[in-house]
Design an enzyme around this catalytic site. Sequence first.
Site: not given
Ligand code: BG6
Length: 486
Positions: A102, A159, A189, A246, A251, A337
């Site tokens: 902490d 992020k 990622h 997001d 991405h 989504k």
């Molecule tokens: C994350 C988002 O970074 O990427 C999510 O916060 C999203 O909302 C996800 O579902 C998608 O990643 P991938 O690799 O499953 O397409």
Amino acid sequence: MAAQGERADTHGPAPDEHVIVLFGATGDLARRKLLPGLFHLAKAGLLPARYRIIGSAPAQAALTEEEFRRHAREAVSTFGRSKAQGPQWQRFEESLSFGSADPDAYEPLVEAVESAERAIGGSPRRLFHLAVPPAAFASVIELLGTSKLAEGGRVIVEKPFGTDLPSARSLNETIHSVFDESRVFRIDHFLGKESVDNILALRFANGLLEPVWNRDHISHVQIDVPEHLSIEGRAAFFEGTGTFRDMIVTHLFQLMAFVAMEPPTALRAQALRDEKEKVFQSMRPLDPAQVVRGQYQGYRQEAGVDPESDTETFVALRVELDNWRWAGVPFYLRSGKALGAGRHVVTLGFREPVLRMFPMAAPEHVDNRTNELVIDFDDPGRILARFLAKVPGPSMRLAQAEMVFSYAESFNSMHALLGYERLILDAMLGDQSLFTRSDGIERLWEAATPLLQDPPPVLPYPVGSWGPQAAQELIAPYRWFLPEAD
Ligand code: BG6
């Protein structure tokens, strides 16, 4: 060890000996991706010969060492590709310990790090992975500074990297007060996916495509990441974030930079990141009139969502790059989504030849999706070229045809790493090529400012559809590559 800042050969030497500290060790990301990913790296022989992994969380959520090991076993069994058993698991499990932290009580973590370093011997490197909610970023960074744990260490930051320009600047200032930029790894990622890296190979290792990779030959580009899943109980996170922050900023803009960048002077972190940054610099400020925001029907009834929520679960937008290569070529980005499918696709549409002299086959054989290069980066990924070919027979009639490269069919993907695995390994090797730089992220928020200040209203769309109709109109006269015809 790979030279600092150079792209590593993942089958090459292992990184230096390491103590890895996982903040947010009991959270969702650690459970789903990080612990299984670290074990996969260990099993693949890609972790250093000697390493220790320390879980950390605030004292009120602290685990004992035994509990943390059990937690990791459950995470790997549920989400891992490799089973949590056998001597390799045994060895991995023995490397796990826990130290709570902490802002005003970080001694347990300091002791855990010192004890791990003694067990390894010599001077192992420290790597801190901040898998914590945004509200906790600053306090964790500050405690790493005050406790002196940060000295010589590297930090992986998750992020969102801010939510607008002022917050991104302030987050960068906080990080830089403790870690200089060469030790900061902002993780996305998507950029660890094989096929994304392969965009560089495709473009810059072949003489075939690069000469036509420009405004003279390409009419438009699509970067499309529809998701089948909904918010899956993540209302608390999603309500304050939305798809633009997001997915698009984090991405899709990054992918766009890989597709659009100029050839880097070398395959090194600085050169690659300089070219990405130039793409962001050439981005026109986003025009809200060229953005479609959508919200799936039923979103407002999800637990934890405001019944009058204006948060978007879908975005389609047009981006323009003002540079010599791309002037006048629209880039269309879409993500959302609860759509009809979960895919990751980049499509380059090529210009028509100046004269069309061939009669076409019946419309059922041609859906206007010829003349495209499609990079499908669903792991393990595919690349397809769609073109027109003559239909066999006495008359000159054309129909669409396809050439396909498939990772799964062409290579043994035994050594393939998932996004997170690849990027954690790169961070251990000190290779920042696939990580976002502070100036790049600030420029993206700057370009996003007109949209954030004046967002168009959200349009409803049915679950399982492809978003509001306005997204089809946005891309006209072109069409989204998805959904693919059967
Ligand atoms: C994350 C988002 O970074 O990427 C999510 O916060 C999203 O909302 C996800 O579902 C998608 O990643 P991938 O690799 O499953 O397409």
